[in-house]
Design a protein around this motif. Sequence first.
Motif, PDB file in Angstrom:
ATOM      1  N   GLU A 170       0.824  -1.217   0.000  1.00 46.46           N
ATOM      2  CA  GLU A 170       0.000   0.000   0.000  1.00 46.46           C
ATOM      3  C   GLU A 170       0.855   1.263   0.000  1.00 46.46           C
ATOM      4  O   GLU A 170       0.464   2.282  -0.579  1.00 46.46           O
ATOM      5  CB  GLU A 170      -0.952   0.011   1.208  1.00 46.46           C
ATOM      6  N   GLU A 220     -11.222  -2.564  -0.362  1.00 44.49           N
ATOM      7  CA  GLU A 220     -10.205  -2.982  -1.328  1.00 44.49           C
ATOM      8  C   GLU A 220     -10.835  -3.697  -2.511  1.00 44.49           C
ATOM      9  O   GLU A 220     -10.299  -3.679  -3.614  1.00 44.49           O
ATOM     10  CB  GLU A 220      -9.166  -3.883  -0.651  1.00 44.49           C
ATOM     11  N   GLU A 250      -3.470  -5.879  -5.195  1.00 47.58           N
ATOM     12  CA  GLU A 250      -4.792  -5.704  -4.597  1.00 47.58           C
ATOM     13  C   GLU A 250      -5.551  -7.032  -4.568  1.00 47.58           C
ATOM     14  O   GLU A 250      -6.280  -7.319  -3.615  1.00 47.58           O
ATOM     15  CB  GLU A 250      -5.573  -4.671  -5.418  1.00 47.58           C
ATOM     16  N   HIS A 253      -4.696  -8.892  -1.496  1.00 48.11           N
ATOM     17  CA  HIS A 253      -5.292  -8.374  -0.251  1.00 48.11           C
ATOM     18  C   HIS A 253      -6.761  -8.799  -0.156  1.00 48.11           C
ATOM     19  O   HIS A 253      -7.248  -9.181   0.905  1.00 48.11           O
ATOM     20  CB  HIS A 253      -5.190  -6.843  -0.202  1.00 48.11           C
TER      21      HIS A 253
HETATM   22 FE   LIG Z   1      -4.810  -3.301  -0.903  1.00 49.87          FE
END
Ligand SMILES: [Fe+2]
Length: 362
Positions: A170, A220, A250, A253
């Motif tokens: 991030e 996210e 991403e 995550h």
């Molecule tokens: Fe993320």
Amino acid sequence: MAQASADLDYARKAREGRFDWGWLRDTGSEWGVRAKPSRVGLTLRDISVGTYGDVPDDPPRRTMAPRGADVDPDVPDMGYTINTKAEVWSDNVLDLYEEAVSRQWSATRDIPWSELPELDPDIEHAMCQLCTVLSEVEMVAADFPAKWLWQINHDFVEAKMFLCTQVMDEARHTEVFRKRALANGGGLGKAKAVVEQFLKLILDARSYDEGSALMHLLGEGIVLSVFRAGELIAPSPVEKRIFRLCMQDEARHVAYGTMHLRYRLSRDPSLAEDFHAYLDQGEEIISMLFTTPEVVEPVTLLLTGDVKAAEGLGLGGADLLRTRVIEEYLQRCDHAGLPRRGRMRIPAEMLEGTTAAEGTVA
Ligand SMILES: [Fe+2]
Ligand SMILES: [Fe+2]
């Protein structure tokens, strides 16, 4: 626990060669275990051998002692507040950590900044406005795990390590969008209170459960859908590359968040209503984002290429993105074992074109 002090008696004996040797002769750890590297090298999964691979559901201690070590009974209590494996674990967390480490990239070196073309000023402005929003939201996904990291029991070290990779990812996302805003003459645009309110909801979450659902699954997830649309909205190959690289990170995550919720609910299905309540509160961000000019209009302008065409399209482009965001989110909720169809409490017109209304309204 008593304050540790130097053992001078030991020093006197050791000076004469009368060593303790306890660590060498009397350890209870698993001697003879030999982790074998797999094709890509020695992975976390490869070293999950013998009892070293056993992650306790409720660790007996709250220390930084490595899991599987022969632990001194006098170790201090570190005050961890997350001491149940299901609170942070996911079945894919070891693999996600390995992937994160192997796919790190540099916003300085890996983006062909010198190839940024001169853009129409409106398009440059639109890209910079989008970068402003992204640069703003990315950092909460570092701040949130960082806020909870020290509170997580060290026996769940693989989950902690994965969250460390997220913090680094991030930082790089914040960096790359800030750099893009400043690299081509546009600069930063407007930061809106509506976005900040959602970020605050995540930061202020009273539990990791609540914050993780709001961030990993919902927030996210929205960002991932935007990155996926990057092919359509990127004004040049440079932005395409930025979106593509960010998308890889991403996706990890969001994969963690989805599989973590699945793990959490499989261990304790009675928590489902709590998670529904967190998401009831958070989903409003979808309708707020898609009624915010600083989000809707840059996306529309980037999709169409000029103001006239954007006005001709109206909300058509943003609607396309909104329906994707909602559908992908609903799929993730299904996968996590928390179906949200029929439960989303946002205005009906913001759900148009999606399957959100299907199912039974709770
Ligand atoms: Fe993320
Ligand atoms: Fe990110």
